[in-house]
Design an enzyme around this catalytic site. Structure first.
Site, mmCIF file in Angstrom:
data_model
loop_
_atom_site.group_PDB
_atom_site.id
_atom_site.type_symbol
_atom_site.label_atom_id
_atom_site.label_comp_id
_atom_site.label_asym_id
_atom_site.label_seq_id
_atom_site.Cartn_x
_atom_site.Cartn_y
_atom_site.Cartn_z
ATOM 1 N N ASP A 187 0.875 -1.166 0.000
ATOM 2 C CA ASP A 187 0.000 0.000 0.000
ATOM 3 C C ASP A 187 0.915 1.219 0.000
ATOM 4 O OD1 ASP A 187 -2.158 -1.707 0.250
ATOM 5 O OD2 ASP A 187 -3.037 -0.671 1.969
ATOM 6 N N HIS A 236 0.100 1.024 7.207
ATOM 7 C CA HIS A 236 0.228 2.438 6.860
ATOM 8 C C HIS A 236 1.055 3.195 7.901
ATOM 9 C CE1 HIS A 236 -3.718 1.761 4.459
ATOM 10 N NE2 HIS A 236 -2.682 1.103 3.973
ATOM 11 N N CYS A 349 -4.487 10.375 4.606
ATOM 12 C CA CYS A 349 -5.023 9.218 3.868
ATOM 13 C C CYS A 349 -5.948 9.660 2.729
ATOM 14 C CB CYS A 349 -5.866 8.329 4.780
ATOM 15 S SG CYS A 349 -4.964 7.506 6.068
HETATM 16 N N1 NVA Z 1 -3.395 1.656 10.749
HETATM 17 C C1 NVA Z 1 -2.773 2.762 11.402
HETATM 18 C C2 NVA Z 1 -2.589 3.933 10.474
HETATM 19 C C3 NVA Z 1 -3.829 4.615 10.002
HETATM 20 C C4 NVA Z 1 -3.571 5.777 9.085
HETATM 21 C C5 NVA Z 1 -3.515 3.158 12.661
HETATM 22 O O1 NVA Z 1 -4.687 2.832 12.798
HETATM 23 O O2 NVA Z 1 -2.927 3.783 13.514
#
Ligand code: NVA
Length: 357
Positions: A187, A236, A349
Site C-alpha cells: 500500500d 500504513h 489518507c
Molecule cells: N493503521 C494505522 C494507520 C492509520 C492511518 C492506525 O490505525 O494507527
C-alpha cells in the site's frame, strides 16, 4: 441552500513531489460515496482492524449512510478549503462500491505513490482493493499520463488464484505478517518521501517484493529505506511519522524510537519530537460525538496534511494538538473530519500530493 462544489482541477497538470512538506500545489482528494466495509480473509482483518468491529467486515456491508453522507460533506469541504489556499484539486470518479465489491474512493493515499514525476499504483494485498484505482482514478491517471513529463506505472493484475495468503511471512524483525512474499504487495501509505530517501515499513499489506517493485520504478536517485517499526498490526506509516517542515518531525513513541529513526541519514540534524498526548480510541470517539473509528487507532490524530509554509490542516476537535502545533510556529487550518475518520483515515489518507514545489 446552495451547495458549493469544488471545481475539478485544470489540465494539463504536471506531477512532482519529493517530500511531505513543500508547498502543495496540486492534489487528489478522495470521495466517500457508496463506501462499504472491506471484505478480506479473516486472519487479515484480525491482524489489522479493531477487534470490536471485526464482524462488520463482511461482503456487501455499506458503512452507515449518515457516516458516508457526513464523510462526503467533509471531503467536499476539505477540497474547497484547499482550493481557497490556491491548491489545484482533483476528485476521483463516483463508484458504486457495493456493486463492484470494493471498499472506498475516500482513501486515495493508499493506492498511489508519487515520487518525483512518477505515479506508482499500489499492488494491493487486499483483494477487494485490486480494482480500486482503475475504478475511481483510472481516467484521471490517463489524463495525467498524457503529459509526456509524467510517468504512470499501473499495477499488474495479481496471479489467479492469488498466492499471497498461502502461509504467513516471518520477517527478520520476527513479526509475523498476514501476507507472504510470493508476489509484490504494498500500500502506498506504507511509504513517505524525505527528499531522495523514501522511508517505508513492512506491514500486514506490504512485503519485501513490494519494496523491491517500488525501488525498480522510482526515478533514478531515489532510495527506499525500511524503518524498524514496533507494531504487529502495522498497516500504513502515516500515523507513525509526521514531518512538519524540513528538519522537524513528530513521531509515534509507541511504534518507533528516536534511536531507530537516527539510524537513517535522512534524519541527520532533524529535531525528532515524540507525540506528546496519548489517548485511548474510546476517549477520542467520545470527544468527537461518538462516531466510531471502525478501522483505525487513536493515532489517526497524526494523519494530517501539511500544506507547506508551516501551514497544516487538522481535525477541528483535536484541540490539544492544535495548540501544540501553534506553539511550534505552525498555522493551523481546522476542518471537520470525524466521519471520514470512521471509514479509515484522516487528511493524509484522504489525499494524494501531485505537485509539491
Ligand atoms: N493503521 C494505522 C494507520 C492509520 C492511518 C492506525 O490505525 O494507527
Amino acid at each position: 441552500m446552495t451547495t458549493i462544489v469544488a471545481k475539478h482541477g485544470n489540465f494539463p497538470s504536471n506531477v512532482t513531489a519529493n517530500n511531505e512538506w513543500a508547498p502543495l500545489r496540486s492534489v487528489i482528494i478522495g470521495r466517500a460515496d457508496n463506501s462499504c466495509f472491506p471484505y478480506e480473509a479473516p486472519h487479515m482483518i484480525e491482524a489489522t482492524m479493531p477487534p470490536r468491529f471485526h464482524e462488520a467486515f463482511k461482503p456487501a456491508n455499506p458503512f452507515p449512510p449518515e457516516i458516508v453522507r457526513g464523510a462526503e460533506e467533509e471531503l467536499g469541504n476539505f477540497a474547497l478549503l484547499l482550493q481557497s489556499q490556491g491548491v489545484n484539486v482533483f476528485r476521483p470518479a463516483k463508484v458504486d462500491w457495493l456493486q463492484t465489491g470494493g471498499y472506498t474512493g475516500a482513501m486515495p493515499r493508499d493506492g498511489l505513490l508519487v515520487v518525483g514525476n512518477t505515479i506508482i499504483e499500489s499492488c494491493f494485498a487486499w483483494k477487494c482493493r485490486v480494482d480500486e484505482v482503475a475504478n475511481s482514478l483510472g481516467n484521471l491517471l490517463s489524463k495525467l499520463g498524457a503529459n509526456p513529463s509524467v510517468k504512470v506505472v499501473r499495477a499488474p493484475r495479481p496471479p489467479s488464484p492469488d498466492t499471497l495468503y498461502n502461509g504467513i511471512l516471518e520477517d527478520p524483525g520476527s513479526h509475523e505478517w498476514a501476507i507472504n512474499n510470493s508476489r509484490p504487495a504494498f500500500d502506498a501509505a506504507d511509504f513517505m518521501r524525505f527528499g531522495s530517501t523514501i522511508i517505508g515499513q513492512l506491514s500486514n499489506v506490504t512485503n519485501m517484493k513490494g519494496v523491491e517493485y517500488i525501488q525498480l520504478h522510482v526515478p533514478s536517485g531515489y532510495k527506499i529505506e525500511l524503518l524498524d517499526v514496533n507494531d504487529p498490526h502495522a498497516m500504513h506509516i502515516d500515523a507513525t511519522l509526521l514531518p512538519l517542515r524540513q528538519g522537524l518531525m513528530v513521531y509515534n513513541p509507541l511504534r518507533v524510537t528516536e534511536e531507530s529513526l537516527r539510524r537513517h541519514a535522512a534524519f541527520k540534524d532533524w529535531e525528532l519530537v515524540s507525540y506528546p498526548f496519548v489517548k485511548s480510541v474510546q476517549a477520542v470517539e467520545e470527544a468527537t460525538g461518538g462516531v466510531p473509528r471502525f478501522m483505525t487507532s487513536a493515532w489517526l490524530v497524526m494523519n494530517v496534511l501539511v500544506l507547506g509554509h508551516d501551514k497544516i490542516v487538522v481535525e477541528e476537535q483535536d484541540h490539544e494538538f492544535v495548540k501544540w502545533l501553534e506553539g511550534r510556529g505552525m498555522e493551523v487550518l481546522k476542518a471537520p473530519f470525524r466521519n471520514v475518520h470512521a471509514i479509515g483515515g484522516s487528511f493524509h489518507c484522504a489525499s494524494v500530493d501531485l505537485v509539491r514545489s
